[in-house]
Scaffold this motif. Structure first.
Motif, PDB file in Angstrom:
ATOM      1  N   PHE A   1      -8.823 -13.901 -24.350  1.00  0.00           N
ATOM      2  CA  PHE A   1      -7.404 -13.118 -24.680  1.00  0.00           C
ATOM      3  C   PHE A   1      -7.430 -11.952 -25.054  1.00  0.00           C
ATOM      4  CE2 PHE A   1      -7.065 -17.819 -25.637  1.00  0.00           C
ATOM      5  CZ  PHE A   1      -5.994 -18.230 -24.962  1.00  0.00           C
ATOM      6  N   TYR A   2      -8.734 -11.119 -24.388  1.00  0.00           N
ATOM      7  CA  TYR A   2      -8.722  -9.502 -24.595  1.00  0.00           C
ATOM      8  C   TYR A   2      -7.480  -8.926 -24.191  1.00  0.00           C
ATOM      9  CZ  TYR A   2     -10.035  -4.977 -23.987  1.00  0.00           C
ATOM     10  OH  TYR A   2     -10.315  -3.492 -24.048  1.00  0.00           O
ATOM     11  N   GLU A   3      -6.905  -9.221 -23.031  1.00  0.00           N
ATOM     12  CA  GLU A   3      -5.781  -8.701 -22.486  1.00  0.00           C
ATOM     13  C   GLU A   3      -4.398  -8.775 -23.236  1.00  0.00           C
ATOM     14  OE1 GLU A   3      -6.037  -6.663 -20.042  1.00  0.00           O
ATOM     15  OE2 GLU A   3      -7.933  -7.299 -19.068  1.00  0.00           O
ATOM     16  N   SER A   4      -4.445  -9.825 -24.106  1.00  0.00           N
ATOM     17  CA  SER A   4      -3.438  -9.939 -25.159  1.00  0.00           C
ATOM     18  C   SER A   4      -3.306  -9.358 -26.339  1.00  0.00           C
ATOM     19  CB  SER A   4      -2.946 -11.536 -25.464  1.00  0.00           C
ATOM     20  OG  SER A   4      -3.016 -12.097 -23.823  1.00  0.00           O
TER      21      SER A   4
ATOM     22  N   GLU B   1     -16.281  -2.828 -23.037  1.00  0.00           N
ATOM     23  CA  GLU B   1     -17.516  -2.413 -23.065  1.00  0.00           C
ATOM     24  C   GLU B   1     -17.929  -2.665 -24.688  1.00  0.00           C
ATOM     25  OE1 GLU B   1     -15.287  -0.903 -21.507  1.00  0.00           O
ATOM     26  OE2 GLU B   1     -16.116  -1.021 -19.407  1.00  0.00           O
ATOM     27  N   THR B   2     -17.088  -2.153 -25.640  1.00  0.00           N
ATOM     28  CA  THR B   2     -17.400  -2.146 -26.847  1.00  0.00           C
ATOM     29  C   THR B   2     -17.426  -3.378 -27.495  1.00  0.00           C
ATOM     30  OG1 THR B   2     -16.405  -0.113 -27.287  1.00  0.00           O
ATOM     31  CG2 THR B   2     -16.569  -1.432 -29.297  1.00  0.00           C
ATOM     32  N   LEU B   3     -16.448  -4.383 -26.926  1.00  0.00           N
ATOM     33  CA  LEU B   3     -16.557  -5.816 -27.204  1.00  0.00           C
ATOM     34  C   LEU B   3     -17.694  -6.658 -26.538  1.00  0.00           C
ATOM     35  CD1 LEU B   3     -14.830  -8.547 -28.092  1.00  0.00           C
ATOM     36  CD2 LEU B   3     -13.769  -8.627 -25.953  1.00  0.00           C
ATOM     37  N   TYR B   4     -17.959  -6.533 -25.564  1.00  0.00           N
ATOM     38  CA  TYR B   4     -19.007  -6.895 -25.190  1.00  0.00           C
ATOM     39  C   TYR B   4     -20.390  -6.420 -25.798  1.00  0.00           C
ATOM     40  CZ  TYR B   4     -16.304  -7.990 -20.959  1.00  0.00           C
ATOM     41  OH  TYR B   4     -15.297  -8.547 -20.157  1.00  0.00           O
TER      42      TYR B   4
ATOM     43  N   ILE C   1     -20.454  -8.394 -29.273  1.00  0.00           N
ATOM     44  CA  ILE C   1     -20.695  -9.582 -28.970  1.00  0.00           C
ATOM     45  C   ILE C   1     -22.340  -9.875 -29.001  1.00  0.00           C
ATOM     46  CG2 ILE C   1     -20.600 -11.646 -27.553  1.00  0.00           C
ATOM     47  CD1 ILE C   1     -17.557 -10.868 -27.288  1.00  0.00           C
ATOM     48  N   ILE C   2     -22.945  -8.902 -27.828  1.00  0.00           N
ATOM     49  CA  ILE C   2     -24.463  -9.209 -27.847  1.00  0.00           C
ATOM     50  C   ILE C   2     -25.175  -8.847 -29.100  1.00  0.00           C
ATOM     51  CG2 ILE C   2     -25.957  -7.906 -26.679  1.00  0.00           C
ATOM     52  CD1 ILE C   2     -24.280  -7.457 -24.223  1.00  0.00           C
ATOM     53  N   ILE C   3     -24.571  -7.672 -29.594  1.00  0.00           N
ATOM     54  CA  ILE C   3     -25.329  -7.083 -31.150  1.00  0.00           C
ATOM     55  C   ILE C   3     -25.217  -8.628 -31.945  1.00  0.00           C
ATOM     56  CG2 ILE C   3     -24.988  -5.822 -32.987  1.00  0.00           C
ATOM     57  CD1 ILE C   3     -26.401  -4.539 -30.449  1.00  0.00           C
ATOM     58  N   PHE C   4     -23.972  -8.947 -32.237  1.00  0.00           N
ATOM     59  CA  PHE C   4     -23.817 -10.159 -33.114  1.00  0.00           C
ATOM     60  C   PHE C   4     -24.711 -11.302 -32.825  1.00  0.00           C
ATOM     61  CE2 PHE C   4     -21.946 -14.226 -33.929  1.00  0.00           C
ATOM     62  CZ  PHE C   4     -21.806 -14.113 -35.189  1.00  0.00           C
ATOM     63  N   TRP C   5     -24.617 -11.630 -31.259  1.00  0.00           N
ATOM     64  CA  TRP C   5     -25.433 -12.758 -30.871  1.00  0.00           C
ATOM     65  C   TRP C   5     -27.035 -12.487 -31.104  1.00  0.00           C
ATOM     66  CZ3 TRP C   5     -23.945 -17.593 -31.401  1.00  0.00           C
ATOM     67  CH2 TRP C   5     -22.569 -17.692 -31.130  1.00  0.00           C
ATOM     68  N   ALA C   6     -27.327 -11.419 -30.962  1.00  0.00           N
ATOM     69  CA  ALA C   6     -28.810 -11.110 -31.244  1.00  0.00           C
ATOM     70  C   ALA C   6     -29.036 -11.060 -32.414  1.00  0.00           C
ATOM     71  CB  ALA C   6     -28.871  -9.488 -30.591  1.00  0.00           C
ATOM     72  N   ALA C   7     -28.128 -10.529 -33.506  1.00  0.00           N
ATOM     73  CA  ALA C   7     -28.509 -10.458 -35.068  1.00  0.00           C
ATOM     74  C   ALA C   7     -28.609 -12.018 -35.400  1.00  0.00           C
ATOM     75  CB  ALA C   7     -27.327  -9.796 -35.576  1.00  0.00           C
TER      76      ALA C   7
END
Length: 426
Positions: free
Chosen positions: A27-30, A218-221, A224-230
């Motif tokens: 739902f990013y576009e919303s 790009e910031t969202l991705y 998410i990568i940083i969050f899931w990495a942590a």
């Protein structure tokens, strides 16, 4: 029992986080957008841009200047007739707007006339030491789109803006500064791009606003990568502390994460359309070669497809993209494993040709030029594609930027003296 409870709670938290991640991605576009109204709120200082200032015959007639409604009579009289308007936020051009936080401009414009394309441009303050005309010297970032698109509110994506070649040439801009910049916008203009259609062109500008998400995809991705990495690292540490038997599995997870990170880096440095290096990827390799004092073992070729815009105009951007892909495949076939090819931008390419001797440059460049000239592109739809090439030998301890200036100068000379040729500047 305590370990079991903690792991269970961890799994619950992971499930919730995963659901939130999916919701954000789907739902990013919303998501709500940030907006900045530019017209009519900030467009009080309006100026004409007409070729009558250089003895042309075009003229602009205001229907209602306060409402930005005007008529352009575009007439022959100069090699490049032009007519349009631009607005500034203050007079003189002191006020600057940072539009880099937004994704693009939403323009609502009524147009009636024979033009196929209309152009929207942003002039960004350029801090050159010899500036006497702030607006005239400001960086010219523009985007042309079909006039029919303006029958409804039209989005002008900032990522599609292109710095005008004439602005780069007139101001002798170094390669590292030719990228689009909208961090200090002092004016916005609307006109009819060349080649244009002579005649009567009616405009009424209703609104302009900058729009964009509060954070980019790009910031969202990346978040998410940083969050899931942590999260993964934290999970590994807990399991290492509580269950020594899971050390091997935890190490494997870390290796997989490194592989994923490397894949993302690889994708970021390659052009998605042509599957060759993009500018960022080339810059990284150039920096490595320079650090190893090996850059002088290469010759630099700057290649530009001749009249590529006419391909997009005559056949459409899909065919144009296919041509770029086929040209890139030709480069891959012609170069050796230790040569480097990259898409510099648009229809311009860079080749680093591994060559100790300058005598080898011309045969290699001509091989590429003749191969492209003799190729029938996209199953015969496009014929007679040619390329202009500027080349130079990189000197010992020389910066890439300096060699690029020479090669680019040679390319400019090749295009000015008939195109479809190679010129070497040593």
């Amino acid at each position: 029992m305590t370990v079991f409870k903690r792991i269970t709670l961890l799994q619950v938290f992971k499930t919730i986080a995963f659901i939130i991640t999916l919701v954000l991605l789907i739902f990013y576009e919303s998501l709500p957008k940030r907006t900045m109204a530019l017209h009519p709120e900030l467009t009080k200082n309006v100026y004409e841009s007409v070729d009558d200032t250089i003895d042309g015959n075009s003229e602009i007639i205001w229907v209602d200047k306060s409402q930005l409604s005007w008529i352009c009579h575009l007439r022959a009289g100069t090699p490049y007739p032009y007519c349009g308007i631009y607005v500034m936020w203050s007079k003189p051009a002191a006020k600057q707007l940072d539009l880099s936080l937004y994704d693009g401009l939403e323009v609502e414009l009524d147009y009636n006339g024979p033009a196929t394309y209309l152009r929207v441009y942003l002039r960004n303050y350029y801090p050159a030491p010899d500036i006497t005309d702030i607006v005239g010297k400001a960086k010219f970032n523009s985007f042309s789109t079909l006039a029919t698109d303006f029958k409804r509110p039209t989005m002008i994506p900032f990522k599609d803006l292109r710095v005008a070649d004439w602005w780069i040439d007139n101001n002798k801009i170094p390669p590292k500064e030719i990228k689009t910049d909208i961090s200090k916008v002092i004016a916005i203009g609307i006109d009819i791009p060349y080649p244009n259609t002579l005649g009567r062109h009616e405009f009424k500008l209703k609104s302009i606003k900058a729009t964009g998400y509060y954070f980019s995809k790009e910031t969202l991705y990346f978040s998410i990568i940083i969050f899931w990495a942590a999260f993964i690292i934290s999970e590994i540490l807990i399991r290492q502390t509580r269950l020594l038997s899971m050390i091997k599995a935890s190490d494997q997870q870390l290796k997989e994460f490194r592989t994923i990170s490397e894949l993302y880096r690889e994708k970021a440095e390659h052009d998605q359309l042509t599957d060759i290096l993009n500018r960022e990827g080339l810059n990284r390799i150039v920096d490595d070669l320079y650090a190893k004092k090996s850059l002088n073992n290469y010759a630099l070729l700057v290649l530009d497809l001749d009249f590529f815009k006419t391909i997009n105009d005559d056949y459409g951007h899909v065919v144009g993209d296919n041509v770029l892909q086929e040209v890139s495949n030709i480069f891959k076939v012609c170069i050796r494993s230790y040569d480097i090819v990259a898409r510099w931008g648009g229809e311009e390419f860079i080749i680093l040709f591994h060559s100790i001797s300058s005598a080898n440059i011309e045969p290699f460049a001509e091989k590429i030029r003749k191969t492209i000239e003799s190729t029938s592109f996209v199953t015969g739809k496009v014929q007679n594609i040619t390329v202009s090439i500027g080349a130079t030998k990189i000197a010992r301890s020389e910066l890439f930027e300096n060699a690029f200036i020479r090669a680019d100068k040679a390319l400019y000379q090749a295009k000015e003296t008939g195109r479809n040729k190679t010129i070497i500047e040593l």
